[in-house]
Design a protein around this motif. Structure first.
Motif, PDB file in Angstrom:
ATOM      1  N   VAL A  21      44.388   0.758 121.014  1.00 31.02           N
ATOM      2  CA  VAL A  21      43.297   1.765 120.965  1.00 31.02           C
ATOM      3  C   VAL A  21      43.651   3.186 120.423  1.00 31.02           C
ATOM      4  O   VAL A  21      43.184   3.726 119.692  1.00 31.02           O
ATOM      5  N   ALA A  22      44.929   3.688 121.204  1.00 26.02           N
ATOM      6  CA  ALA A  22      45.303   4.900 120.862  1.00 26.02           C
ATOM      7  C   ALA A  22      46.688   5.034 121.301  1.00 26.02           C
ATOM      8  O   ALA A  22      47.065   4.152 122.223  1.00 26.02           O
ATOM      9  N   SER A  23      47.411   6.066 120.819  1.00 24.15           N
ATOM     10  CA  SER A  23      48.787   6.407 121.330  1.00 24.15           C
ATOM     11  C   SER A  23      48.667   7.818 121.689  1.00 24.15           C
ATOM     12  O   SER A  23      48.309   8.538 120.859  1.00 24.15           O
ATOM     13  N   HIS A  24      49.555   8.370 122.580  1.00 25.53           N
ATOM     14  CA  HIS A  24      49.701   9.760 122.898  1.00 25.53           C
ATOM     15  C   HIS A  24      50.957  10.055 123.573  1.00 25.53           C
ATOM     16  O   HIS A  24      51.780   8.966 124.294  1.00 25.53           O
ATOM     17  N   LEU A  25      51.297  11.280 123.837  1.00 25.90           N
ATOM     18  CA  LEU A  25      52.723  11.723 124.525  1.00 25.90           C
ATOM     19  C   LEU A  25      52.317  12.618 125.812  1.00 25.90           C
ATOM     20  O   LEU A  25      51.389  13.212 125.725  1.00 25.90           O
TER      21      LEU A  25
END
Length: 323
Positions: free
Chosen positions: A170-174
């Protein structure tokens, strides 16, 4: 004097290069051997899958909850927590070339050295809720080296004893290492992957979120229609699937990636013992009579190398767990 200083710098350079080689190749050999053992154990657990169901996509984000996830049709039922250190499934991510990496239960360094680790207290892959897995980025086989290349819609497949489950990214983030909200319970079946970011650093955590799209369940074992005679056993409720962050994250309450305690002291101890063994062996070789001096050298060299490897091992344990 200048010659001794130059020799000291050369020695330090050789030690640093040998440690880098140990990190890049020595740890990978250990992980490869551990993966073979884990896959062998999984062969007894994994079975054919016959029941397939598709789950509707959920465009919204999951809402954290402090209660057990609500059962969802088409997903695997909750089960007792696996024993720490045992294999729980096979992870495949075509985008980054991962094909059937064995997942081990737990995210302490002793588990992450063997491969991707399942966070304690989170649901197993395929079950309702937020299943979370951590993995090394640059050492011990670097299973999540290219995790940053995942794109929305990329499939992630996990095979467990309960079936085969496919998630879509769905998504990736830090996030910061202290941010454990990515492990919070979810009302939808999800998969969260975490690793250190950037490569060769532990300043941040790269988090990839995926949602379950299809589930091919393994048929449950046949249960006898009649209970054994004189049975006095009573049924118990399944364990709670609320994540136990104290056991599922690194020391200090953060995501996996905190150094293991006491490893720096052990690394210094083994380094000092290695130095003493090397100095004594060198003195015995230079001042001893032939051929006994060569005997001292032949005995001292493997002891020094063994001590150096133990020192490197404890230095590796002192590094952030998902480094």
């Amino acid at each position: 004097m200048l010659k001794r200083v130059a020799l000291a710098f050369v020695t330090i350079g050789v030690l640093l290069l040998s440690f880098v080689a140990y990190q890049l190749w020595g740890t990978a050999l250990y992980e490869h051997h551990a993966q073979d053992q884990l896959r062998h154990e999984l062969q007894q657990k994994l079975g054919p899958t016959t029941t397939t169901s598709s789950l509707p996509s959920s465009p919204g984000t999951s809402s954290p909850s402090t209660t057990s996830p609500t059962p969802v049709a088409g997903v695997a039922p909750p089960t007792p927590d696996p024993t720490v250190g045992t294999p729980v499934g096979l992870l495949s991510i075509p985008r980054i070339g991962m094909n059937g990496a064995a997942i081990v239960e737990g995210t302490d360094e002793s588990q992450l050295q063997q491969g991707p680790g399942h966070y304690l207290g989170t649901p197993l892959p395929g079950q309702a809720g937020n299943a979370a897995i951590a993995g090394h980025r640059t050492t011990y086989g670097a299973p999540f080296y290219n995790l940053n290349e995942l794109l929305p819609g990329d499939p992630i497949t996990v095979q467990t004893s309960q079936g085969t489950f496919t998630y879509d990214v769905v998504a990736s983030h830090l996030v910061l290492p202290s941010n454990t909200t990515v492990l919070d319970a979810s009302t939808t079946p999800e998969l969260t992957l975490t690793t250190c970011n950037p490569r060769y650093s532990a300043a941040q955590r790269l988090v990839v979120l995926a949602r379950l799209t299809t589930a091919a369940l393994t048929p449950p074992p046949t249960v006898p229609t009649t209970a054994p005679p004189f049975s006095t056993s009573t049924s118990t409720a399944p364990p709670s699937t609320v994540p136990n962050l104290a056991g599922g994250v690194g020391e200090g309450g953060g995501l996996s990636g905190v150094s293991t305690r006491n490893q720096v002291e052990l690394a210094v101890l083994w380094g000092a013992l290695t130095l003493v063994a090397a100095v004594l062996g060198l003195i015995g070789w230079r001042r001893g009579r032939r051929p006994w001096s060569w005997v001292v050298l032949a005995m001292g060299t493997p002891l020094t190398v063994a001590g150096l490897l133990l020192c490197y091992q404890h230095i590796s344990l002192a590094l952030p767990q998902s480094f």
